[in-house]
Design a protein around this motif. Structure first.
Motif, PDB file in Angstrom:
ATOM      1  N   GLN A 104      66.836  28.523  36.895  1.00  0.00           N
ATOM      2  CA  GLN A 104      65.393  28.782  36.938  1.00  0.00           C
ATOM      3  C   GLN A 104      64.889  28.744  38.375  1.00  0.00           C
ATOM      4  OE1 GLN A 104      63.691  29.786  34.265  1.00  0.00           O
ATOM      5  NE2 GLN A 104      61.960  30.187  35.652  1.00  0.00           N
ATOM      6  N   ALA A 148      65.987  32.008  39.950  1.00  0.00           N
ATOM      7  CA  ALA A 148      65.169  33.125  39.481  1.00  0.00           C
ATOM      8  C   ALA A 148      63.803  33.138  40.152  1.00  0.00           C
ATOM      9  CB  ALA A 148      64.999  33.045  37.970  1.00  0.00           C
ATOM     10  N   THR A 149      63.304  31.959  40.497  1.00  0.00           N
ATOM     11  CA  THR A 149      61.988  31.841  41.121  1.00  0.00           C
ATOM     12  C   THR A 149      62.042  32.117  42.620  1.00  0.00           C
ATOM     13  OG1 THR A 149      61.362  30.175  39.477  1.00  0.00           O
ATOM     14  CG2 THR A 149      60.018  30.294  41.485  1.00  0.00           C
ATOM     15  N   ARG A 160      68.820  37.081  36.201  1.00  0.00           N
ATOM     16  CA  ARG A 160      67.985  38.280  36.369  1.00  0.00           C
ATOM     17  C   ARG A 160      66.937  38.381  35.265  1.00  0.00           C
ATOM     18  NH1 ARG A 160      73.197  41.428  38.648  1.00  0.00           N
ATOM     19  NH2 ARG A 160      72.591  41.400  40.850  1.00  0.00           N
ATOM     20  N   ASN A 161      67.280  37.983  34.052  1.00  0.00           N
ATOM     21  CA  ASN A 161      66.289  37.985  32.973  1.00  0.00           C
ATOM     22  C   ASN A 161      65.176  36.979  33.250  1.00  0.00           C
ATOM     23  OD1 ASN A 161      67.620  39.974  31.526  1.00  0.00           O
ATOM     24  ND2 ASN A 161      68.638  38.543  30.142  1.00  0.00           N
ATOM     25  N   ARG A 162      65.567  35.811  33.754  1.00  0.00           N
ATOM     26  CA  ARG A 162      64.561  34.803  34.099  1.00  0.00           C
ATOM     27  C   ARG A 162      63.641  35.322  35.213  1.00  0.00           C
ATOM     28  NH1 ARG A 162      66.104  29.020  33.032  1.00  0.00           N
ATOM     29  NH2 ARG A 162      67.966  29.010  31.715  1.00  0.00           N
ATOM     30  N   ARG A 214      61.902  41.698  39.723  1.00  0.00           N
ATOM     31  CA  ARG A 214      62.837  42.654  39.152  1.00  0.00           C
ATOM     32  C   ARG A 214      64.241  42.092  39.237  1.00  0.00           C
ATOM     33  NH1 ARG A 214      60.619  47.813  42.104  1.00  0.00           N
ATOM     34  NH2 ARG A 214      62.525  47.509  43.341  1.00  0.00           N
ATOM     35  N   ASP A 247      71.470  36.117  32.895  1.00  0.00           N
ATOM     36  CA  ASP A 247      70.457  35.095  32.630  1.00  0.00           C
ATOM     37  C   ASP A 247      69.512  34.936  33.814  1.00  0.00           C
ATOM     38  OD1 ASP A 247      69.263  32.918  31.122  1.00  0.00           O
ATOM     39  OD2 ASP A 247      70.241  31.576  32.547  1.00  0.00           O
ATOM     40  N   GLU A 279      62.862  38.458  35.835  1.00  0.00           N
ATOM     41  CA  GLU A 279      61.966  39.467  35.266  1.00  0.00           C
ATOM     42  C   GLU A 279      60.856  38.817  34.454  1.00  0.00           C
ATOM     43  OE1 GLU A 279      64.582  42.013  33.117  1.00  0.00           O
ATOM     44  OE2 GLU A 279      65.331  43.035  34.933  1.00  0.00           O
ATOM     45  N   ALA A 280      61.160  37.695  33.831  1.00  0.00           N
ATOM     46  CA  ALA A 280      60.155  37.009  33.005  1.00  0.00           C
ATOM     47  C   ALA A 280      59.006  36.445  33.836  1.00  0.00           C
ATOM     48  CB  ALA A 280      60.813  35.888  32.197  1.00  0.00           C
ATOM     49  N   ILE A 281      59.228  36.259  35.142  1.00  0.00           N
ATOM     50  CA  ILE A 281      58.153  35.729  35.992  1.00  0.00           C
ATOM     51  C   ILE A 281      57.641  36.802  36.959  1.00  0.00           C
ATOM     52  CG2 ILE A 281      58.870  33.330  35.807  1.00  0.00           C
ATOM     53  CD1 ILE A 281      60.220  33.588  38.520  1.00  0.00           C
ATOM     54  N   GLY A 282      57.924  38.074  36.646  1.00  0.00           N
ATOM     55  CA  GLY A 282      57.315  39.159  37.405  1.00  0.00           C
ATOM     56  C   GLY A 282      58.150  39.755  38.511  1.00  0.00           C
TER      57      GLY A 282
END
Length: 454
Positions: free
Chosen positions: A235, A238-239, A262-264, A271, A260, A266-269
């Protein structure tokens, strides 16, 4: 596949880095690490091979988990002695024009205000070629060295890191506007005070009320690297991260981590392609498989099992001297690198033993080497990129400098023939070479701190 494969050399300002014992090989030059000429020659070799960068790991404590003593680490030069990686960068930058420099700095033990200035200075001196590997530490010895009883809990360190990042983003991105510097000799005005702003941060861990001392550097914020594979670490990556290092394991595991993270993101805006992933790899190669095998057999004669266990004990937080060779190792709860324990569980089953661990460390580390001809190595690299979604490889040293000379002489030309490796460096700072722009993307969390321009 049209994607360009990227290479970083993975090293440390020390004698014994990942593959323990190989510093004793007669052709290895790592004992010259105290010489500036060793590092400038190193940098010139890598730039001639069009490497994206040299990534310098670091620790700020000694490995004293095995037998509860620093003695094994000292005997085997297991990342000790270790010097400051940042001191190497200006010297290497002075003899190169494009090579990037990733340096590890443990934010747990660095005050953000002074650290932000140090990194901005390096970004200026390198012309925008600096990156920061963000780590929170895993050694209790490092905590004790600065007066603490021990480390914070694993996830708590990431909570502290989130706030730390908020502080340095404000310093790098918000304090000086892009056009604050006038450098007007006639008017005797260097900077417009109206365009330089104090940072006010009053948080749980940090309090800063100050103007950032460095004017905007080419990248402002250094390229951000991170290596967390735990759920909390993913996490954080991803941030914050732009480049993520993944340790070697089965393809399925690497693909799952890449997807995982990259999906995380994308979930916070962000790419998915805002993040590049580098797989840790150790390569022993030659013109033929026979030549590679002979080199590997030569190298393994110099491996130190004690040094390998010393490194593994510290990274896992387990004293292996407490276990017989065939006794199941009790992992328990650790504040070290929890993903390393899980990786071993996957590789050898939950009831693994010290013997099974040593069987994996054929070149002195848990990272299994690829021993193959140059053509086979190219096929392996392409397969991993296609099958897992990684963008490049963090290449650990074995015997230096020949391990990187082999990559440059044998692997790079073959990749170039396939159109999978650059034939010249792109222009601009490190981030521009990696992502096409010199500053952090507007999608990055740090962008929220930027001053409106104009």
């Amino acid at each position: 596949m049209a994607r360009e494969i990227r290479f970083n050399a993975f090293d440390m300002n020390c004698i014994g880095h990942i593959q323990q014992g190989l510093w004793t090989h007669p052709r290895d030059r790592s004992m010259q690490y105290r010489s500036i000429g060793y590092w400038t020659d190193y940098a010139k070799r890598l730039e001639a091979g069009l490497f994206d960068g040299i990534f310098l790991a670091d620790v700020v404590g000694i490995y004293d988990v095995l037998s509860g003593s620093p003695a094994p680490a000292l005997r085997g030069a297991v990342q000790v002695p270790v010097n400051d990686p940042m001191m190497l960068v200006p010297a290497m930058a002075s003899v190169t024009s494009h090579l990037g420099f990733g340096v590890t700095a443990n934010l747990t033990y660095e005050q953000p205000f002074l650290f932000a200035r140090r990194m901005a200075t390096l970004d200026h001196l390198t012309g925008g070629r600096i990156g920061w590997n963000i780590v929170t530490g895993y050694l209790d010895s490092a905590a004790r060295a600065i007066g603490l009883d021990g480390q914070m809990a694993h996830d708590d360190r990431y909570d502290l890191a989130d706030e730390y990042m908020d502080v340095v983003y404000k310093l790098w991105e918000a304090s000086w506007e892009d056009d604050a510097v006038l450098a007007d000799k006639v008017a005797q005005v260097y900077a417009d005070p109206a365009k330089v702003h104090a940072v006010h941060h009053h948080g749980r861990q940090y309090r800063v009320d100050a103007v950032h001392l460095s004017e905007p550097s080419p990248q402002r914020t250094p390229v951000l690297y991170q290596a967390g594979s735990s759920p909390r670490g993913r996490q954080f990556a991803a941030t914050h991260a732009e480049c993520v290092f993944v340790n070697g394991q089965k393809k399925e595991g690497v693909r799952e981590i890449a997807t995982d993270i990259r999906n995380r993101a994308e979930a916070i805006g962000r790419r998915g392609d805002d993040i590049k992933l580098f797989l840790g790899a150790t390569i022993v190669t030659g013109r033929t498989e026979k030549e590679a095998r002979e080199k590997f057999e030569d190298y393994r004669r110099y491996v130190s099992s004690e040094a390998a266990l010393t490194h593994a004990a510290a990274s896992m937080g387990i004293d292996f001297d407490k276990f017989d060779m065939d006794e199941p190792v009790e992992t328990g709860k650790s504040q070290a690198i929890t993903s390393n324990i899980k990786a071993m569980d996957r590789a050898a089953g939950p009831q693994w033993t010290k013997r099974k661990l040593l069987e994996q460390m054929v070149l002195g580390s848990r990272q299994p080497p690829l021993v193959a001809s140059a053509d086979q190595v190219v096929d392996w690299l392409v397969d991993w990129v296609e099958d897992t979604g990684v963008d490049g490889f963090n290449l650990s040293r074995t015997v230096v400098p020949e391990c990187f000379d082999d990559i440059i002489e044998l692997i790079v030309p073959r990749l170039q023939e396939c159109g999978l490796y650059k034939t010249a460096y792109g222009e601009g700072p490190l981030r521009q070479k990696l992502f096409g722009q010199p500053r952090l993307s507007d999608r990055h969390i740090a962008a929220s701190h930027r001053q409106p321009q104009g």
